[in-house]
Design an enzyme around this catalytic site. Structure first.
Site, PDB file in Angstrom:
ATOM      1  N   ASP A  11       0.870  -1.187   0.000  1.00  0.00           N
ATOM      2  CA  ASP A  11       0.000   0.000   0.000  1.00  0.00           C
ATOM      3  C   ASP A  11       0.900   1.228   0.000  1.00  0.00           C
ATOM      4  O   ASP A  11       0.959   1.955   0.963  1.00  0.00           O
ATOM      5  CB  ASP A  11      -0.946  -0.008   1.202  1.00  0.00           C
ATOM      6  CG  ASP A  11      -0.227  -0.155   2.540  1.00  0.00           C
ATOM      7  OD1 ASP A  11       0.946  -0.610   2.555  1.00  0.00           O
ATOM      8  OD2 ASP A  11      -0.815   0.188   3.583  1.00  0.00           O
ATOM      9  N   HIS A 240       9.364  -0.406   9.572  1.00  0.00           N
ATOM     10  CA  HIS A 240       8.466  -1.557   9.488  1.00  0.00           C
ATOM     11  C   HIS A 240       8.673  -2.344   8.192  1.00  0.00           C
ATOM     12  O   HIS A 240       9.074  -3.513   8.211  1.00  0.00           O
ATOM     13  CB  HIS A 240       7.009  -1.089   9.559  1.00  0.00           C
ATOM     14  CG  HIS A 240       6.663  -0.316  10.785  1.00  0.00           C
ATOM     15  ND1 HIS A 240       6.741  -0.855  12.050  1.00  0.00           N
ATOM     16  CD2 HIS A 240       6.211   0.951  10.937  1.00  0.00           C
ATOM     17  CE1 HIS A 240       6.359   0.046  12.932  1.00  0.00           C
ATOM     18  NE2 HIS A 240       6.033   1.163  12.280  1.00  0.00           N
TER      19      HIS A 240
END
Length: 308
Positions: A11, A240
């Site tokens: 995303d 992340h």
């Protein structure tokens, strides 16, 4: 040495862009395709961001397919502009890519690449909506392994006290994916929150020549703005998605894992929480690692000759 084929389902926000750039620069892997999903931004914008990044890198042959716009349990509601900017990449207003997304749906591209590459790794950096659809599609090819940036076990969540954002956005999809008998490794907040990039690292990134490092350096201040004083007391951000990309590439040292079947809470205040209470021979989550992810990230970015 052969390079590991990787399909990235993402995303594309700021840390996804860092992960994609890392993978372009990592000699151990080859990105063979990208599918996009809504999360940090909507799936169509994520595809446009990915194509723009590849365009800056002079890479024009990696297919990018748009996947699910809405989640299983709710409609997409606007992403995380307070974290990633309205465009998903810190408002840097980069040039649009010079090509359109692939005409195939995300599930079709995953199936095509899994059939073409029996050793395919799927790296999921966003909500698992596309992968749930893949799991429910009859007759699709099996891929070799799945690496997921998501979840929180001993660590608190980053959208609720319990839930990490990728799982929280579509817990129904995550529950379907984790119910599969796929070789799956989660890279949760327990380890990603220990690996950070700070203002000093940004200065080092700014010194790397090329259009891609320049774009990454331009978008990172927005990400650091979100983290500073809200998540960390000083100016730093968590890595992340880049850390999950490094796990998928198999280049980290001293990785410790916990094996266990992952389950997702679907209701109440713990909605989106990941738990692991029984053993599994196919599922595990990363608990720790040796060394520095940001050092590896910057080393790889410095080692590639970028265009521009």
């Amino acid at each position: 040495m052969s390079r590991r084929p990787i399909l990235v389902d993402c995303d594309t926000g700021i840390d996804d862009a860092l992960a994609l750039a890392y993978l372009l620069a990592e000699p151990a892997v080859e990105i063979v395709g990208v599918t996009t999903v809504s999360g940090n931004t909507d799936a169509a914008r994520a595809a446009a961001n990915t194509i723009s990044l590849f365009n800056l890198a002079g890479v024009h042959d990696i297919p990018v397919a748009v996947g699910a716009h809405d989640f299983r349990g709710r409609d997409y509601a606007g992403g995380a502009p307070h974290v990633h900017g309205e465009d998903g990449v810190g408002g840097i207003a980069w040039a649009a890519g010079d090509r359109s997304p692939d005409t195939r749906a995300a599930v079709e591209l995953i199936d095509h690449l899994a059939a073409r590459h029996p050793d395919l790794t799927v790296l999921a950096l966003g909500p698992l909506t596309n992968l749930a659809a893949y799991a429910e599609t009859p007759g699709v090819a099996a891929f070799d392994r799945l690496v997921v940036m998501g979840g929180a076990f001993g660590h608190s969540g980053n959208v609720t006290a319990w839930a990490e954002a990728n799982i929280h956005n579509d817990p129904e999809a995550a529950a379907i994916v984790f119910a599969q008998d796929w070789d799956t490794t989660l890279v949760p907040l327990d380890v990603t929150m220990t690996q950070t990039l700070d203002a000093t690292d940004l200065v080092r990134l700014e010194a790397i020549p090329g259009a891609v490092p320049e774009a990454l350096a331009a978008m990172l201040p927005a990400y650091l703005d979100f983290y500073e004083g809200r998540v960390f007391p000083d100016r730093r951000c968590a890595l992340h998605d880049p850390l999950a990309a490094m796990v998928a590439a198999g280049v980290l040292r001293g990785v410790s894992v916990a094996s266990g079947q992952v389950e997702v809470r679907l209701s109440g205040g713990e909605r989106g929480r990941t738990v692991s209470s029984r053993s599994s021979s196919t599922q595990r989550w990363v608990r720790g690692m040796e060394g520095s992810a940001v050092e590896l990230l910057l080393d790889r970015l410095e080692g590639r000759e970028w265009v521009g």
